[in-house]
Design an enzyme around this catalytic site. Structure first.
Site, mmCIF file in Angstrom:
data_model
loop_
_atom_site.group_PDB
_atom_site.id
_atom_site.type_symbol
_atom_site.label_atom_id
_atom_site.label_comp_id
_atom_site.label_asym_id
_atom_site.label_seq_id
_atom_site.Cartn_x
_atom_site.Cartn_y
_atom_site.Cartn_z
ATOM 1 N N LYS A 136 0.849 -1.150 -0.192
ATOM 2 C CA LYS A 136 0.072 -0.228 -0.211
ATOM 3 C C LYS A 136 0.551 1.385 -0.220
ATOM 4 O O LYS A 136 0.437 2.043 -0.311
ATOM 5 C CB LYS A 136 -1.157 -0.198 1.594
ATOM 6 C CG LYS A 136 -2.140 -0.799 1.270
ATOM 7 C CD LYS A 136 -3.047 -1.004 2.205
ATOM 8 C CE LYS A 136 -3.848 -2.078 2.261
ATOM 9 N NZ LYS A 136 -3.445 -3.259 2.227
ATOM 10 N N GLU A 220 -3.551 5.745 8.256
ATOM 11 C CA GLU A 220 -4.766 6.825 7.829
ATOM 12 C C GLU A 220 -5.351 7.643 8.838
ATOM 13 O O GLU A 220 -5.949 7.252 9.276
ATOM 14 C CB GLU A 220 -5.593 6.287 6.771
ATOM 15 C CG GLU A 220 -4.216 6.152 5.800
ATOM 16 C CD GLU A 220 -4.992 4.985 4.319
ATOM 17 O OE1 GLU A 220 -4.728 5.542 3.755
ATOM 18 O OE2 GLU A 220 -6.386 4.471 4.842
ATOM 19 N N HIS A 255 -15.079 -7.311 7.570
ATOM 20 C CA HIS A 255 -14.121 -6.174 6.256
ATOM 21 C C HIS A 255 -13.212 -7.492 5.021
ATOM 22 O O HIS A 255 -13.448 -7.084 3.953
ATOM 23 C CB HIS A 255 -12.643 -6.099 6.815
ATOM 24 C CG HIS A 255 -12.284 -5.021 7.814
ATOM 25 N ND1 HIS A 255 -12.937 -3.857 7.855
ATOM 26 C CD2 HIS A 255 -12.446 -5.250 9.006
ATOM 27 C CE1 HIS A 255 -12.939 -3.277 9.321
ATOM 28 N NE2 HIS A 255 -12.184 -4.839 10.211
ATOM 29 N N ARG A 312 -5.932 -8.377 -10.431
ATOM 30 C CA ARG A 312 -5.909 -9.607 -10.237
ATOM 31 C C ARG A 312 -7.237 -9.680 -10.989
ATOM 32 O O ARG A 312 -8.048 -8.346 -10.550
ATOM 33 C CB ARG A 312 -5.854 -10.202 -9.311
ATOM 34 C CG ARG A 312 -6.370 -10.130 -7.949
ATOM 35 C CD ARG A 312 -6.494 -10.930 -7.172
ATOM 36 N NE ARG A 312 -6.930 -10.976 -5.768
ATOM 37 C CZ ARG A 312 -8.305 -10.608 -4.910
ATOM 38 N NH1 ARG A 312 -9.285 -10.768 -5.861
ATOM 39 N NH2 ARG A 312 -8.248 -10.093 -3.783
#
Length: 517
Positions: A136, A220, A255, A312
């Site tokens: 990330k 974040e 999640h 993908r």
């Protein structure tokens, strides 16, 4: 020849006379995605090779393929993840290309590189693109020059906790501590205030090390009432990149997605266009080719922020296929052969609406815990606008070694409401016994006012769902008893012939009882 489109990224441009034609594909996967890829390959006249573990000897994808090879015991680490064994099978059977599907080795840069070094075609992006977007933090650095909206946070991994706390205070709590590698909610912790920072940091790092072998985490701003909206992209090896609009994936548990739809119920044409252009720029930033998905988080005022890129094919790709008419697997094969995209951005438009629910062998009344057993009854729904992607049939067992997804149920309609109504009908027709499934939960979602209105976010489950709200589907025994009872009542109450027509009405269809009678 090679041509450079962006600094550091080279695209291979093949003369038309040297474009390879794929004759045989090994699908390095199992279950529904293996079957889905093989079906498109068969339509294209391409032979297929299945691999299988001990647990999958009688699996549908094994029987469907032109050839099938045993690769090891049931645990995926001893079978589906054995790179050297898979490549050896390709060499022995004169395979041209490998399609990884999703999961397993699909985002493994080392595997993609080994495939390339073996002289085979990897039906997916380059190893370099996978590496960049697999982190990330690296992904954020790659797109930094494209003015793509980013969630406020740290630009690199946290090394100094004291400094991290200062940054968190500046950003403003709540904040999110996230693992740099991986996904699926692992290594991710919400911190409501500074007093909880150290404890949640320790947990996030521990989870990241356990799940990914990498304890790097970053911070974040935690977006309240977030929605998960992603953009499908396609890029070829000549630098052409397009997007195929968005998918809404906000109904999640742990999640992980359970319900997806396309298009989103909340995006305006202007925001859709801006997100599409941003997604294309993300793909361009890493020299991407193949099918990929750029994920964004959207807040309650429709501001959107880049999260990550999945390099993908996604589980939920069918809803995009339904609204665009584009076979994404076919395009992936063409791209892998080096052919340029024949679809232009201006050729694409959204037609209708599609909804997908994931049918898991899980018990929604018991915190969605996986369930194992045998599919004593397994009858798929049918009819106009209904698609079922699965890898099981009646009598098969659900292996404990792999993801518990049984099928993906997709419905399509001219409008969102029509697609939802078809989904409710399809769920009611789907008969599964022997294991608990998420179908009752998915029906709950389809009927809930928040979902019907489009006013929901990733907190849907925690806000609205409790097990007592489920309407359990009758099991096979109950259905058979109902059928016998209905048949007996019809026989004993049969009116004597008087020459007059007799009409009976019912408030609820007896189609299940009639079919089993």
């Amino acid at each position: 020849m090679l041509r450079q489109l962006q600094p550091g990224y080279l695209f291979l441009t093949l003369p038309s006379s040297t474009v390879p034609t794929i004759q045989k594909i090994l699908v390095a996967n199992r279950g529904e995605i293996a079957l889905r890829i093989m079906r498109t390959a068969r339509e294209m006249g391409i032979k297929t090779v299945a691999i299988y573990s001990e647990a999958d000897r009688n699996a549908l994808h094994v029987r469907y393929a032109d050839e099938a090879v045993y690769v090891g015991p049931a645990p995926s680490s001893e079978s589906y993840l054995k790179t050297d064994v898979i490549i050896d099978v390709c060499k022995r059977l004169n395979v041209d290309a490998i399609h990884p599907g999703y999961g397993f080795l699909s985002e493994n840069a080392g595997f993609a590189r080994s495939v390339r070094e073996a002289g085979l075609i990897f039906i997916g992006p380059s190893p370099e693109s996978i590496e960049v977007m697999g982190s990330k933090l690296a992904a954020k650095a790659a797109v930094a020059n494209y003015n793509i909206p980013m969630v406020p946070g740290t630009p690199s991994a946290i090394t100094d906790r004291a400094e991290a706390k200062v940054i968190s205070a500046k950003i403003g709590y709540p904040i999110l501590i996230k693992a740099s590698a991986g996904g699926g909610g692992k290594g991710m912790r919400v911190v409501e205030n500074e007093a909880d920072f150290d404890e949640q940091m320790d947990r996030a790092v521990s989870e990241a090390i356990s799940a990914f072998g990498d304890g790097s985490v970053f911070i974040e701003k935690y977006v309240t009432s977030p929605r998960h909206v992603e953009i499908q992209v396609l890029g070829d090896q000549h630098g052409n990149i397009i997007h195929l609009f968005e998918r809404e994936c906000s109904v999640q548990r742990r999640h992980q997605k359970v319900v997806e739809e396309a298009p989103s119920a909340i995006l305006t044409p202007e925001i859709r266009d801006a997100m599409g252009r941003a997604a294309v720029d993300v793909a361009r930033a890493c020299g991407y080719y193949g099918a990929g998905t750029v994920e964004f988080i959207v807040n309650d005022t429709l501001d959107f922020y880049f999260l990550e890129m999945n390099t993908r094919l996604q589980v939920e790709h069918p809803v995009t296929e339904q609204i665009t008419g584009v076979d994404l697997v076919k395009q992936m094969i063409y791209i892998a052969e080096g052919k340029p995209l024949t679809i232009r951005q201006e050729d694409l438009q959204i037609k209708g609406h599609a909804v997908e629910v994931r049918v898991y062998a899980e018990d929604p009344a018991n915190n969605f815990l996986p369930d194992v057993g045998t599919l004593d009854t397994y009858i798929r729904p049918q009819g106009n606008g209904v698609r079922v992607d699965d890898g099981f049939e009646q009598g098969m067992a659900i292996p404990i070694y792999y993801d518990p997804m049984i099928a993906k149920l997709i419905t399509y309609g001219d409008t969102r409401d029509e697609a939802i109504q078809k989904m409710i009908r399809a769920i009611d027709e789907y008969q599964i016994s022997g294991v608990q499934t998420t179908l009752p939960f998915c029906r709950f979602v389809m009927e809930h006012d928040a979902f019907r209105s489009g006013q929901f976010d990733t907190g849907f489950v925690s806000k609205y769902f409790t097990p007592d709200k489920l309407t359990p589907a009758p099991d096979a025994t109950e259905q058979q008893l109902a059928a016998v009872l209905a048949a007996w009542l019809m026989e004993t109450n049969k009116p004597k012939s008087t020459g007059a027509a007799v009409t009976t009405t019912s408030a609820k269809s007896k189609w299940k009882a009639n079919r089993l009678a």
